[in-house]
Design an enzyme around this catalytic site. Sequence first.
Site, PDB file in Angstrom:
ATOM      1  N   ASP A  60       0.820  -1.209   0.000  1.00  0.00           N
ATOM      2  CA  ASP A  60       0.000   0.000   0.000  1.00  0.00           C
ATOM      3  C   ASP A  60       0.856   1.263   0.000  1.00  0.00           C
ATOM      4  OD1 ASP A  60       1.018  -0.373   2.541  1.00  0.00           O
ATOM      5  OD2 ASP A  60      -0.907  -0.757   3.501  1.00  0.00           O
ATOM      6  N   ASN A  69      -7.408  -2.027  14.346  1.00  0.00           N
ATOM      7  CA  ASN A  69      -8.813  -2.300  14.026  1.00  0.00           C
ATOM      8  C   ASN A  69      -8.952  -3.489  13.076  1.00  0.00           C
ATOM      9  OD1 ASN A  69      -7.886  -1.295  11.640  1.00  0.00           O
ATOM     10  ND2 ASN A  69      -9.481   0.249  11.382  1.00  0.00           N
ATOM     11  N   HIS A  80      -7.138  -3.893  10.207  1.00  0.00           N
ATOM     12  CA  HIS A  80      -6.840  -3.658   8.787  1.00  0.00           C
ATOM     13  C   HIS A  80      -5.574  -4.405   8.378  1.00  0.00           C
ATOM     14  CE1 HIS A  80      -4.407  -0.124  10.318  1.00  0.00           C
ATOM     15  NE2 HIS A  80      -3.595  -0.531   9.371  1.00  0.00           N
ATOM     16  N   GLU A 121      -9.532  -1.883   5.245  1.00  0.00           N
ATOM     17  CA  GLU A 121     -10.200  -1.685   6.529  1.00  0.00           C
ATOM     18  C   GLU A 121     -11.277  -2.759   6.722  1.00  0.00           C
ATOM     19  OE1 GLU A 121      -8.975   0.272   8.560  1.00  0.00           O
ATOM     20  OE2 GLU A 121      -8.193   2.090   7.617  1.00  0.00           O
TER      21      GLU A 121
HETATM   22  N1  LIG Z   1      -0.378  -0.034   6.196  1.00  0.00           N
HETATM   23  C1  LIG Z   1       0.189  -0.687   7.345  1.00  0.00           C
HETATM   24  C2  LIG Z   1      -0.428  -2.038   7.514  1.00  0.00           C
HETATM   25  O1  LIG Z   1      -0.077  -2.870   6.414  1.00  0.00           O
HETATM   26  C3  LIG Z   1       0.018  -2.677   8.819  1.00  0.00           C
HETATM   27  O2  LIG Z   1      -0.580  -3.949   8.958  1.00  0.00           O
HETATM   28  C4  LIG Z   1      -0.361  -1.782   9.963  1.00  0.00           C
HETATM   29  C5  LIG Z   1      -0.082  -2.342  11.337  1.00  0.00           C
HETATM   30  O3  LIG Z   1       1.248  -2.298  11.590  1.00  0.00           O
HETATM   31  P1  LIG Z   1       1.915  -2.490  13.034  1.00  0.00           P
HETATM   32  O4  LIG Z   1       0.865  -2.835  14.006  1.00  0.00           O
HETATM   33  O5  LIG Z   1       2.867  -3.574  12.779  1.00  0.00           O
HETATM   34  O6  LIG Z   1       2.578  -1.179  13.298  1.00  0.00           O
HETATM   35  O7  LIG Z   1       0.339  -0.571   9.786  1.00  0.00           O
HETATM   36  C6  LIG Z   1       0.043   0.165   8.604  1.00  0.00           C
HETATM   37  O8  LIG Z   1      -1.217   0.732   8.680  1.00  0.00           O
END
Ligand SMILES: N[C@@H]1[C@@H](O)[C@H](O)[C@@H](COP(=O)(O)O)O[C@@H]1O
Length: 200
Positions: free
Chosen positions: A67, A136, A138, A143
């Site tokens: 993304d 949440n 995602h 989402e």
């Molecule tokens: N776009 C990324 C997601 O791909 C990832 O899953 C999320 C959680 O990441 P983390 O909990 O490892 O920081 O972070 C961002 O939002």
Amino acid sequence: MEVIVLDGADDVARVAAGIIAEVFRGAPSGVFGLATGSSPLAIYSELACLFDQVDLDLTRIPGFALDEYVGIPIGRPESYTAVLQRVVTEPSRMDTRRVHVPDGRADDLDAACESYEEAIREAGGVDLQLLGIGRNGHIGFNEPTSSFASRTRAKTLAPQTRADNARFFASPKEVTVHCLTQGFGTILEARQLLLVATGI
Ligand SMILES: N[C@@H]1[C@@H](O)[C@H](O)[C@@H](COP(=O)(O)O)O[C@@H]1O
């Protein structure tokens, strides 16, 4: 599906890097699906170390990010293009030209999403997709309620996601409202998924 419960984030990084190395070791034609967020960071550090310890050469392995933020100015360190360059491409000696990120600055976002899907197909599909999971739920920037058939597309970030990701920006206002993300349909075509959740 295999669920591996480990004692802490260090163990997760070590085990996950080992799984990734196993897929790409001696496989110069593999395709690596890259994730952002905090959880994968230690994994990428481990991978960079493995480069010297085992026969793991990622220099010719194409990478595809999940993304990107829409409209984030070129050169901003918070863009996933910049993040992946910093935390994976350089330390793991991947080839910048082979590491792809959806073009969140394109004038025609739909066309950018279509060409991203096309690029993944042309590369032969993703062999291993690393995933994190947001607070949440995602995945990528899909989402909750996203369709399992969805493809790469423009989406609006949930307020919770913008708030959570504000820690990577100078101020919450700078977190963009829109993003491009691979869809669940795209992600689920990867031959192997490795989802890590460390709670950090
Ligand atoms: N776009 C990324 C997601 O791909 C990832 O899953 C999320 C959680 O990441 P983390 O909990 O490892 O920081 O972070 C961002 O939002």
